[in-house]
Design a protein around this motif. Sequence first.
Motif, PDB file in Angstrom:
ATOM      1  N   THR A 161       0.853  -1.184   0.000  1.00 53.23           N
ATOM      2  CA  THR A 161       0.000   0.000   0.000  1.00 53.23           C
ATOM      3  C   THR A 161       0.890   1.236   0.000  1.00 53.23           C
ATOM      4  N   ALA A 162       0.297   2.379  -0.331  1.00 49.57           N
ATOM      5  CA  ALA A 162       1.063   3.622  -0.305  1.00 49.57           C
ATOM      6  C   ALA A 162       1.578   3.910   1.102  1.00 49.57           C
ATOM      7  N   ALA A 163       0.750   3.671   2.105  1.00 47.82           N
ATOM      8  CA  ALA A 163       1.172   3.915   3.491  1.00 47.82           C
ATOM      9  C   ALA A 163       2.337   3.012   3.871  1.00 47.82           C
ATOM     10  N   ALA A 164       2.316   1.765   3.400  1.00 46.52           N
ATOM     11  CA  ALA A 164       3.411   0.843   3.703  1.00 46.52           C
ATOM     12  C   ALA A 164       4.709   1.300   3.065  1.00 46.52           C
ATOM     13  N   VAL A 165       4.648   1.752   1.823  1.00 45.19           N
ATOM     14  CA  VAL A 165       5.854   2.253   1.152  1.00 45.19           C
ATOM     15  C   VAL A 165       6.408   3.458   1.902  1.00 45.19           C
ATOM     16  N   VAL A 166       5.547   4.342   2.323  1.00 47.50           N
ATOM     17  CA  VAL A 166       5.997   5.530   3.050  1.00 47.50           C
ATOM     18  C   VAL A 166       6.603   5.159   4.398  1.00 47.50           C
ATOM     19  N   ASP A 167       5.883   4.350   5.181  1.00 44.69           N
ATOM     20  CA  ASP A 167       6.293   4.089   6.567  1.00 44.69           C
ATOM     21  C   ASP A 167       7.407   3.058   6.687  1.00 44.69           C
ATOM     22  N   ARG A 168       7.433   2.079   5.770  1.00 44.49           N
ATOM     23  CA  ARG A 168       8.361   0.957   5.918  1.00 44.49           C
ATOM     24  C   ARG A 168       9.611   1.092   5.053  1.00 44.49           C
TER      25      ARG A 168
END
Length: 237
Positions: A194-201
């Motif tokens: 997900t976009a959030a996963a790419v950003v946070d991880r």
Amino acid sequence: MTNLGSAVLNPLLALPSAPRITYYDDATGERIELSTVTLANWAAKTGNLLRDELGAGPGSRVAVQLPAHWQTLGVLLGIWFIGAEVVLGQGDCDVACCTVDRLGEADAAVGQMGDVVAFSLDAFGKPVPDLPFGITDYATSVRAHGDQIVPERAPGPALDGATADDVLAAATASATAGGLSAASRVLSSAPWDTAAAVVDRVLAVLVAGGSVVQVAHPDPAAQARRREAEKVTAELD
């Protein structure tokens, strides 16, 4: 306008030999580590492939249907180098980057007119065997492209509709919230789907100046030794 590939990598190149992603697959015993400069070269080669061979650029939408892997990180940064948009999941896309088991999803993402790039993710660069006609094999094609790139000066959206500036701001905020720094070695086996996963991880670690230790098919018995051997400072779920 901000080029997200350059914005992430350029500050890191002050330490060209520092590790940026260390990838393990406990099912195969694979371990690959990319320095800053090696990651930048892979991103450039990928961007050149997408731009010069497939005509992608600003306004192009590229579906990324790949696992959390060192090659995937090069793909993300390469897409951003050419000013194209990373799309996670299905969508009206111009190009899809996928593993061979997801060719059906890739075809659905690009329709009749788009291009599909298939990845073997082989540590030794072996191509995908017996690919259908019209599908680009990444391992074969990327070799022909240069490891330097002129970043796009007028990029389009960067990640699922968000601008490069918005993605950078989100990654910076995530890094601050997680207490990440240039000394961070962040262990994770979580997906980047997900976009959030790419950003946070991923991006949060890199914009902080740190590095990712990504593990596929993690063996719980190996994790304790790995934390010590890789000098892990934080873990992400």
